[in-house]
Structure formats: structure tokens, C-alpha cells
Design a protein around this motif. Sequence first.
Motif, PDB file in Angstrom:
ATOM      1  N   ARG A 242       0.830  -1.204   0.000  1.00  0.00           N
ATOM      2  CA  ARG A 242       0.000   0.000   0.000  1.00  0.00           C
ATOM      3  C   ARG A 242       0.863   1.252   0.000  1.00  0.00           C
ATOM      4  O   ARG A 242       0.582   2.212  -0.734  1.00  0.00           O
ATOM      5  CB  ARG A 242      -0.937   0.007   1.209  1.00  0.00           C
ATOM      6  CG  ARG A 242      -1.922   1.180   1.198  1.00  0.00           C
ATOM      7  CD  ARG A 242      -2.828   1.200   2.406  1.00  0.00           C
ATOM      8  NE  ARG A 242      -2.130   1.568   3.623  1.00  0.00           N
ATOM      9  CZ  ARG A 242      -1.903   0.746   4.629  1.00  0.00           C
ATOM     10  NH1 ARG A 242      -2.311  -0.515   4.573  1.00  0.00           N
ATOM     11  NH2 ARG A 242      -1.260   1.153   5.706  1.00  0.00           N
ATOM     12  N   ARG A 243       1.907   1.232   0.806  1.00  0.00           N
ATOM     13  CA  ARG A 243       2.795   2.402   0.850  1.00  0.00           C
ATOM     14  C   ARG A 243       3.521   2.598  -0.470  1.00  0.00           C
ATOM     15  O   ARG A 243       3.702   3.739  -0.922  1.00  0.00           O
ATOM     16  CB  ARG A 243       3.789   2.242   2.001  1.00  0.00           C
ATOM     17  CG  ARG A 243       3.144   2.401   3.373  1.00  0.00           C
ATOM     18  CD  ARG A 243       4.127   2.113   4.490  1.00  0.00           C
ATOM     19  NE  ARG A 243       3.492   2.285   5.796  1.00  0.00           N
ATOM     20  CZ  ARG A 243       4.063   1.928   6.954  1.00  0.00           C
ATOM     21  NH1 ARG A 243       5.281   1.386   6.946  1.00  0.00           N
ATOM     22  NH2 ARG A 243       3.416   2.120   8.092  1.00  0.00           N
ATOM     23  N   ALA A 244       3.930   1.488  -1.098  1.00  0.00           N
ATOM     24  CA  ALA A 244       4.572   1.607  -2.407  1.00  0.00           C
ATOM     25  C   ALA A 244       3.594   2.162  -3.434  1.00  0.00           C
ATOM     26  O   ALA A 244       3.958   2.986  -4.278  1.00  0.00           O
ATOM     27  CB  ALA A 244       5.102   0.242  -2.845  1.00  0.00           C
ATOM     28  N   HIS A 245       2.335   1.694  -3.357  1.00  0.00           N
ATOM     29  CA  HIS A 245       1.303   2.200  -4.273  1.00  0.00           C
ATOM     30  C   HIS A 245       1.053   3.684  -4.047  1.00  0.00           C
ATOM     31  O   HIS A 245       0.948   4.462  -5.002  1.00  0.00           O
ATOM     32  CB  HIS A 245       0.017   1.394  -4.064  1.00  0.00           C
ATOM     33  CG  HIS A 245      -1.122   1.827  -4.932  1.00  0.00           C
ATOM     34  ND1 HIS A 245      -1.133   1.619  -6.290  1.00  0.00           N
ATOM     35  CD2 HIS A 245      -2.283   2.479  -4.630  1.00  0.00           C
ATOM     36  CE1 HIS A 245      -2.258   2.114  -6.802  1.00  0.00           C
ATOM     37  NE2 HIS A 245      -2.962   2.638  -5.814  1.00  0.00           N
ATOM     38  N   GLU A 246       0.959   4.073  -2.779  1.00  0.00           N
ATOM     39  CA  GLU A 246       0.737   5.488  -2.466  1.00  0.00           C
ATOM     40  C   GLU A 246       1.912   6.343  -2.928  1.00  0.00           C
ATOM     41  O   GLU A 246       1.726   7.448  -3.433  1.00  0.00           O
ATOM     42  CB  GLU A 246       0.507   5.655  -0.960  1.00  0.00           C
ATOM     43  CG  GLU A 246      -0.819   5.071  -0.479  1.00  0.00           C
ATOM     44  CD  GLU A 246      -0.920   5.073   1.035  1.00  0.00           C
ATOM     45  OE1 GLU A 246       0.107   5.377   1.703  1.00  0.00           O
ATOM     46  OE2 GLU A 246      -2.019   4.782   1.555  1.00  0.00           O
ATOM     47  N   ALA A 247       3.141   5.802  -2.735  1.00  0.00           N
ATOM     48  CA  ALA A 247       4.320   6.554  -3.187  1.00  0.00           C
ATOM     49  C   ALA A 247       4.325   6.691  -4.704  1.00  0.00           C
ATOM     50  O   ALA A 247       4.665   7.748  -5.244  1.00  0.00           O
ATOM     51  CB  ALA A 247       5.598   5.849  -2.717  1.00  0.00           C
ATOM     52  N   ALA A 248       3.925   5.602  -5.401  1.00  0.00           N
ATOM     53  CA  ALA A 248       3.859   5.668  -6.864  1.00  0.00           C
ATOM     54  C   ALA A 248       2.806   6.671  -7.320  1.00  0.00           C
ATOM     55  O   ALA A 248       3.033   7.452  -8.257  1.00  0.00           O
ATOM     56  CB  ALA A 248       3.561   4.286  -7.435  1.00  0.00           C
ATOM     57  N   GLU A 249       1.642   6.663  -6.653  1.00  0.00           N
ATOM     58  CA  GLU A 249       0.590   7.618  -7.007  1.00  0.00           C
ATOM     59  C   GLU A 249       1.052   9.048  -6.740  1.00  0.00           C
ATOM     60  O   GLU A 249       0.764   9.958  -7.530  1.00  0.00           O
ATOM     61  CB  GLU A 249      -0.679   7.321  -6.222  1.00  0.00           C
ATOM     62  CG  GLU A 249      -1.428   6.080  -6.700  1.00  0.00           C
ATOM     63  CD  GLU A 249      -2.766   5.940  -6.009  1.00  0.00           C
ATOM     64  OE1 GLU A 249      -2.904   6.448  -4.868  1.00  0.00           O
ATOM     65  OE2 GLU A 249      -3.673   5.330  -6.595  1.00  0.00           O
ATOM     66  N   ALA A 250       1.762   9.235  -5.618  1.00  0.00           N
ATOM     67  CA  ALA A 250       2.267  10.575  -5.306  1.00  0.00           C
ATOM     68  C   ALA A 250       3.262  11.035  -6.358  1.00  0.00           C
ATOM     69  O   ALA A 250       3.258  12.201  -6.774  1.00  0.00           O
ATOM     70  CB  ALA A 250       2.915  10.578  -3.917  1.00  0.00           C
ATOM     71  N   GLU A 251       4.114  10.110  -6.817  1.00  0.00           N
ATOM     72  CA  GLU A 251       5.089  10.454  -7.857  1.00  0.00           C
ATOM     73  C   GLU A 251       4.387  10.776  -9.171  1.00  0.00           C
ATOM     74  O   GLU A 251       4.785  11.699  -9.893  1.00  0.00           O
ATOM     75  CB  GLU A 251       6.067   9.300  -8.052  1.00  0.00           C
ATOM     76  CG  GLU A 251       7.129   9.564  -9.114  1.00  0.00           C
ATOM     77  CD  GLU A 251       7.969  10.801  -8.839  1.00  0.00           C
ATOM     78  OE1 GLU A 251       8.406  11.441  -9.811  1.00  0.00           O
ATOM     79  OE2 GLU A 251       8.174  11.128  -7.645  1.00  0.00           O
TER      80      GLU A 251
END
Length: 352
Positions: free
Chosen positions: A123-132
Amino acid sequence: MLYIDDDPGLARLVQRQLGRRGYAVETAASGVEGLERIRAGGIDVVALDHYMPGQDGLQTLEAIRALPAPPPVVYVTGTQESRVAVAALKAGAADYVVKEVQGDFIELLTSAINAALEQVKMRRAHEAAEAEIRAARDRFEALAAERAMLLREMNHRVGNSLQIIMSLLHLQAGATDNEEVQTALSNARGRVAAVAQVHRRLYTSEQVGSVSVDQYLGALLDDLQISAQHGDVGITIDTDIAPLDIDPDRAVALGVVVTELVINASKYAYPGSKGPVRVTLAVDGPQARLSVEDDGIGLGGETAAKGNGLGNRIVTAMASKLGASLAFLPKDKGTSVRMEFPLQPQDGRSAH
């Protein structure tokens, strides 16, 4: 890991068994104590018992989920009733494990904890990808807005320069008594006007990558009408321009063709008199068709417009840049010129 259970023996067992598997396990004997420890920070995952005095597991779970950035919770229950597990999952638990000391409880709990941690990691990786992605989109939009602003400014300056050139040509034409020079300078002024109109459209529009042809040709023909009418002598221009957007380079080429054909008609179609010139632009699928017609004296059997040849060469060159076919059609009275061209550039051809 924080293990919340009012059974101290089971809590010590979990702490010892999971410690051997590499976990740093802390324990809490009640939901209230567990909440205080979670608020202190540093807890990555929670195992939470269902049956506890005072505040039960579901109440504690709801309180944990209400915290900012709560850790994942694996719900532990000693009952086989599915309603408890369903209620826990609905309340936000990452997983649940049935508590059976004599069975595979420790193995199942370890597996559930690992899965919960992996979910958090994903989830954190997904959120970081979405933020990027959002940041990249914001950067792109900022760059696009800056580019559009710079293009509008460039077109504004080019448009101003072209207006100055047009004024100089007008002054130069007025400073000579030679009619041929006056005509040549006037024609040059019309050609510059065709380019200037495009830049005027670009720096006054939000769409810097395309030109609205109906508005562009309408304004261009209005200017030509003023210069082509001299009392009882000259032409009146009738237009029927279909709505169409094309890139600026092709708009310039089209505008120059229209300017040349209209200027030629104003000079030769009605010598010593006046009459109409009809300019139409129609769209037929992937093709556009331009027609410029008059009811004047006609070509007299010639296959090209009259003139000194420069205008004809310019029309031919612009038609080539458009990838167009150009034809002087037979007509009982007057002249009819038709040009058909693709709406999209062919084979990378553009009107630079």
C-alpha cells in the motif's frame, strides 16, 4: 509487534515463539493499555484478542483504526463463530486467526502478521507511486502552461513585427507613383497579412497548437475586402467556411493561397467594373476542399491564373506544402479554382 491479550500465559508464549522468528514483541494486557502503547509510536503490527474485560477487541480495533496512520491489526479470537471474524474484517482488521494453543496458532499468526506487513508495504509503495505520478503530472502541467505562455508571447512579438512590416509596406507603396511598384508592395502586404493573422489568432487563444480556420479566413477575407473595393470598381467577397482546426503552419499556407487567389481575382476578374468572388471551404471526411470562384471574364482558355507568375508560383508552392491537388476548372463564365488537401499532414509534410 504488539500483542494485546488479557491472558498473560499466552502473551508470554507468543512473545517467546515470535521472538525466535525475529520479531520484537511487546505485550499489553488490555485494549486501553495497548492503545497507549500504539500512540507512543514504533509499532509496526498489532495482534488483538477478541475477548477482554472492559473494552473488548472490536471496540479496541475501532479505536486503533481511528488513530492517524494506524498499524495493521490481526484479529485473534478463541471462538469459531464466523460472525466475529466478519465483524473484525468489516471494522478494518487485516486478517484474523483462531486462537488454538494446541494447534497451529503460532504458525497461522506468523503467516497472518507477515501478510499484514506485506499489505502495508504494498500500500505504501502504491501510495508513493501515485504521489510520484501526481507530482510528475503537476510538473508536466506547469511546463505545458509555461510553454503555452512562452509560445503566446513569441507569437505576440512576431505578430507585432509583422504589423510593423505591413505598415512599412503601406508607407512605401504610398511614397511611389509607379503603379507596378504600388501593386507589388500591396500584394506583399497581403501576403504578410496572411501570416500576421495566424500569429494574432495564436497569441489571443488558449489553443497555441491549432488555428480555427473559419475565424482566421473570415478575418483575413474581411481585410482583403477593404483593400479590394474601390467605389464602383472591385469585388465583393462571399464566404462559406466550414468550422475546422488545423496546425499553424498549414493555416499559414492555406491563408497565403486564399490571399493570392482573391488578389488575382480582384485584379483581373472584373476590369473596370465590380462583381462577386466566392470563397468556400468544405470538409469531406479526411479531406478539405477550398474553392475560389468569380463570374468575371475568365481565363480565356488558359490553365492558370493571370499575373506576372510570382503569385502562381506562391500558390503552387503552398499547395505542395499542404499536400494538395490544385485545379483550374472549366466554367461558362468566370474562373473557378479548387484545391483539395488532407486534414492531417501526410508523410511528415508540414508548411514550414
